[in-house]
Design a protein around this motif. Structure first.
Motif, short mmCIF file in Angstrom:
data_model
loop_
_atom_site.label_atom_id
_atom_site.label_comp_id
_atom_site.label_asym_id
_atom_site.label_seq_id
_atom_site.Cartn_x
_atom_site.Cartn_y
_atom_site.Cartn_z
N ARG A 6 -24.51 -18.35 -40.38
CA ARG A 6 -25.45 -18.21 -41.50
C ARG A 6 -26.29 -19.49 -41.65
NH1 ARG A 6 -22.01 -17.10 -45.12
NH2 ARG A 6 -22.28 -14.86 -45.37
N GLN A 7 -25.65 -20.62 -41.51
CA GLN A 7 -26.37 -21.90 -41.61
C GLN A 7 -27.37 -22.06 -40.46
OE1 GLN A 7 -23.62 -25.18 -41.91
NE2 GLN A 7 -22.59 -24.35 -43.71
N GLU A 8 -26.98 -21.65 -39.27
CA GLU A 8 -27.87 -21.75 -38.11
C GLU A 8 -29.11 -20.87 -38.31
OE1 GLU A 8 -26.72 -23.54 -34.58
OE2 GLU A 8 -26.61 -24.53 -36.52
N VAL A 9 -28.90 -19.66 -38.81
CA VAL A 9 -30.01 -18.74 -39.03
C VAL A 9 -30.95 -19.28 -40.11
CG1 VAL A 9 -30.62 -16.42 -39.84
CG2 VAL A 9 -28.72 -16.73 -38.25
N ALA A 10 -30.38 -19.88 -41.15
CA ALA A 10 -31.20 -20.44 -42.24
C ALA A 10 -32.16 -21.50 -41.71
CB ALA A 10 -30.30 -21.02 -43.32
N LYS A 11 -31.74 -22.25 -40.69
CA LYS A 11 -32.61 -23.28 -40.12
C LYS A 11 -33.84 -22.69 -39.45
CE LYS A 11 -28.61 -26.26 -39.27
NZ LYS A 11 -27.62 -26.71 -38.27
N LEU A 12 -33.75 -21.41 -39.08
CA LEU A 12 -34.87 -20.74 -38.42
C LEU A 12 -35.79 -20.05 -39.42
CD1 LEU A 12 -32.88 -19.16 -35.46
CD2 LEU A 12 -34.49 -21.07 -35.33
N GLY A 13 -35.40 -20.07 -40.70
CA GLY A 13 -36.25 -19.48 -41.72
C GLY A 13 -36.29 -17.96 -41.69
N VAL A 14 -35.22 -17.33 -41.20
CA VAL A 14 -35.19 -15.87 -41.11
C VAL A 14 -34.38 -15.33 -42.29
CG1 VAL A 14 -34.53 -13.89 -39.71
CG2 VAL A 14 -35.33 -15.97 -38.60
N ASP A 15 -34.93 -14.31 -42.95
CA ASP A 15 -34.26 -13.71 -44.11
C ASP A 15 -33.30 -12.62 -43.63
OD1 ASP A 15 -33.53 -12.90 -46.62
OD2 ASP A 15 -35.34 -11.72 -46.99
N VAL A 16 -32.04 -12.99 -43.46
CA VAL A 16 -31.02 -12.07 -42.95
C VAL A 16 -29.90 -11.94 -43.97
CG1 VAL A 16 -29.35 -11.62 -41.11
CG2 VAL A 16 -31.53 -12.67 -40.55
N GLU A 17 -29.46 -10.70 -44.19
CA GLU A 17 -28.34 -10.45 -45.09
C GLU A 17 -27.07 -10.29 -44.25
OE1 GLU A 17 -26.79 -6.72 -47.87
OE2 GLU A 17 -28.92 -6.90 -47.38
N PHE A 18 -26.12 -11.17 -44.42
CA PHE A 18 -24.88 -11.10 -43.66
C PHE A 18 -23.90 -10.14 -44.34
CE2 PHE A 18 -26.64 -14.68 -41.57
CZ PHE A 18 -26.00 -14.76 -40.34
N VAL A 19 -23.28 -9.29 -43.54
CA VAL A 19 -22.35 -8.29 -44.06
C VAL A 19 -21.02 -8.44 -43.32
CG1 VAL A 19 -21.88 -5.83 -44.31
CG2 VAL A 19 -24.21 -6.68 -44.57
N SER A 20 -19.94 -8.57 -44.07
CA SER A 20 -18.61 -8.70 -43.48
C SER A 20 -18.00 -7.32 -43.25
CB SER A 20 -17.71 -9.52 -44.41
OG SER A 20 -16.34 -9.32 -44.11
N ASN A 21 -17.59 -7.06 -42.01
CA ASN A 21 -16.91 -5.80 -41.72
C ASN A 21 -15.62 -5.67 -42.52
OD1 ASN A 21 -18.46 -4.25 -40.04
ND2 ASN A 21 -17.10 -4.40 -38.28
N THR A 22 -14.91 -6.78 -42.63
CA THR A 22 -13.66 -6.76 -43.42
C THR A 22 -13.96 -6.30 -44.84
OG1 THR A 22 -12.58 -8.47 -42.09
CG2 THR A 22 -11.80 -8.19 -44.35
N ALA A 23 -15.02 -6.83 -45.42
CA ALA A 23 -15.39 -6.45 -46.79
C ALA A 23 -15.74 -4.96 -46.86
CB ALA A 23 -16.57 -7.29 -47.26
N LEU A 24 -16.42 -4.45 -45.83
CA LEU A 24 -16.77 -3.02 -45.82
C LEU A 24 -15.53 -2.14 -45.78
CD1 LEU A 24 -19.86 -2.93 -43.39
CD2 LEU A 24 -19.88 -2.81 -45.89
N TYR A 25 -14.51 -2.59 -45.05
CA TYR A 25 -13.25 -1.84 -45.05
C TYR A 25 -12.55 -1.95 -46.39
CZ TYR A 25 -13.37 -0.86 -40.00
OH TYR A 25 -13.70 -0.38 -38.75
N GLU A 26 -12.50 -3.17 -46.91
CA GLU A 26 -11.73 -3.40 -48.13
C GLU A 26 -12.35 -2.76 -49.37
OE1 GLU A 26 -11.21 -7.63 -48.29
OE2 GLU A 26 -9.46 -7.60 -46.96
N ASP A 27 -13.69 -2.69 -49.42
CA ASP A 27 -14.31 -2.11 -50.62
C ASP A 27 -14.52 -0.60 -50.51
OD1 ASP A 27 -16.64 -1.59 -49.13
OD2 ASP A 27 -17.76 -3.27 -49.96
#
Length: 545
Positions: A138-159
């Motif tokens: 996420r930090q690496e992507v932020a340096k490139l100025g790209v608006d990306v939403e990170f989604v955790s697979n674990t969170a998708l299973y748990e919720d």
């Protein structure tokens, strides 16, 4: 259903590949927001290879937004995957690479076979191993100025986001087996497309002995699993867990993500094109019951001629690259045709920068180009820069490296102005941007220890004492350079002058190094002198300044 081949989607008369992809996405008749996805298993240090998927997705997103669409770019951290091997290098949250001897490697070894989000962070700063390396990405992507939403697979299973699609797949297990058997061997009549997390040892096991969809549970036996060339031993425990306590196998999880996240477009490496993609499409249409997204294949690129590999340690991070390149130059690398294999070379990074500078000049009509190059620049350039500014200034990269050989910022600017690289009426922001390249080029010289990794003695002539023949030879070389010649011509003339004056060519080179660096050695002199400002070179060889 029909869907475009992930190779054919790029087969278009469009000058810019992202326009061809955007056409295919629009033809899919999607409603806004259009969802663009990427994903990676957070198994180790993120590197510039991961930028391939993210930046290519971002470029298509820009084109679609330009066409008036609302776009959501998501990137899944496939963090419920199991740790299959121990990487050779890890990195802290500041991006500093460390060897396994600097963390508790034994703890990692004891956690093989477990989901990344169940493994403690080796650095103790994040909730888990998976969370640590997702945060790094996420930090690496932020340096490139790209608006990306990170989604955790674990969170998708748990919720519960995966509940319905998991139940649907398990409820159609016979069809799932039938489809999967076309792509994978050893799919027997007992195969169940699910991994359960063992309550005893925490490993993911694929030996499912019973499924109770009414109760929302699976029963399992913890058995051995393959991990590369080795085997991870199961503990033999038998138990029953809820569906949220496990995961789908990758070939089913990918189409499940398309359904859960409503994915319309996903770029992926060619390794998926021959295996995972065909099975993913088949499973999506005939098991999961979702229309596959538009897919696009991209070629992997190499680093200094070798494959990028976190496990082998052949990596460079986005942060490291941005110390030697402007973000727009790095994005430009990914704006190029996806199906052509390329090498990313730190050693010759100046060539990439020169290519970008020419691409930029074509966009602004400052350089001649054919119709295709002009159309490509007009379409692609706006996707690689944050802001289009005609007044921008680009100091040639190798000349910026030359300027970096002196520490005085005022002198750097003065030389750049004198050589015509900074116009008199340049705005302050453009001057600041132009001179920022000097620091990057200096870091490149240091990293590669190339011809520019020396301290050029500009402010004063170093102490020297030469024989008359060498002084005469230096004067003759100064005259030759003043006439205007390239680096190879200067190099040849150095040898010719030494021969005419009957002096040792090594002594002649040494005289040049003494005058420039107050040293006895240095870079290949002819090409190097051609990179310097002529007035300085001529004056120094004549021992005048």
């Amino acid at each position: 259903m029909s869907h475009p081949d992930p190779y054919d989607v790029l087969d278009s008369d469009r000058a810019f590949w992202a326009d061809a992809v955007a056409d295919a996405v629009e033809a899919r008749s999607t409603d806004d927001p259009i969802v663009i996805k990427g994903g990676v298993s957070p198994s180790g240090v993120p590197h510039i290879g991961h930028a391939n998927e993210i930046l290519r997705g971002a470029i298509v997103a820009d084109v679609l937004r330009e066409r008036g669409h609302e776009v959501r770019q998501v990137f899944t951290a496939d963090d419920r995957d199991r740790l299959r091997s121990i990487p050779r290098k890890l990195a802290d949250l500041d991006g500093n690479l460390v060897g396994l001897g600097e963390v508790d490697a034994g703890a990692l070894g004891r956690n093989l076979g477990k989901p990344y989000t169940d493994i403690p962070d080796p650095f103790g700063c994040c909730d888990s191993y998976g969370a640590h390396f997702t945060e790094l990405l996420r930090q690496e992507v932020a340096k490139l100025g790209v608006d990306v939403e990170f989604v955790s697979n674990t969170a998708l299973y748990e919720d519960g986001s995966f509940d319905d699609v998991t139940r649907h797949i398990l409820g159609n297990a016979e069809k799932a087996r039938e489809v999967l058997s076309k792509y994978q061997e050893k799919v027997d009549e007992d195969y169940v497309p699910f991994f359960a997390r063992c309550e005893e040892c925490g490993q993911l096991t694929e030996t499912i002995t019973d499924v109770d969809l009414d109760a929302g549970t699976v029963s399992y036996r913890c058995t051995d699993s393959d991990a590369g060339d080795g085997t991870i031993e199961g503990c033999g425990h038998e138990g029953t867990v809820a569906l949220r306590e496990g995961k789908l196998p990758w070939r089913f999880e990918w189409p499940a993500q398309w359904k859960v996240l409503g994915v319309d477009f996903e770029p992926f490496g060619k390794d998926h094109a021959e295996g995972s993609w065909p099975s993913g499409v088949d499973i999506a249409e005939n098991v999961v019951d979702v229309e596959p997204p538009v897919g696009m294949v991209y070629e992997w690129f190499t680093l200094e001629g070798d494959a990028l590999s976190s496990s082998a340690g052949n990596i460079v991070t986005v942060g490291e690259v941005l110390e030697i390149l402007e973000p727009e130059v790095f994005r430009y690398f990914f704006s190029k045709a996806p199906l052509k294999q390329r090498d990313f070379s730190i050693q010759t990074i100046d060539q990439l920068v020169d290519e970008f500078d020419e691409f930029e000049r074509v966009y602004f009509g400052e350089s001649e180009a054919d119709d295709h190059q002009t159309e490509l620049a007009e379409r692609a350039y706006p996707t690689v820069v944050d802001e289009i500014r005609e007044e921008r200034i680009r100091i040639p990269y190798t000349f910026a490296a030359v300027l970096g050989m002196t520490d005085d910022p005022d002198q750097r600017e003065e030389i750049a102005r004198r050589e015509g690289h900074i116009p008199d009426d340049a705005p302050e922001w453009a001057i600041e941007q132009a001179l920022a390249r000097v620091e990057r080029a200096s870091e490149w010289a240091r990293l590669t220890d190339n011809a520019f990794n020396y301290e050029l003695k500009r402010s004063r002539i170093p102490d020297h004492e030469f024989e008359t023949e060498i002084e005469q030879a230096l004067d003759e070389l100064a005259n030759f350079i003043e006439e205007g010649h390239d680096g190879d011509e200067i190099q040849s003339e150095i040898f010719a002058i030494a021969k005419r004056h009957e002096i040792d060519v090594g002594d002649f080179f040494g005289a040049g190094y003494r005058l420039l660096f107050d040293d006895t050695e240095g870079p290949k002199l002819g090409p190097f002198l051609s990179k310097l400002d002529t007035d300085f070179v001529v004056g120094r060889l004549r021992r005048e300044q």
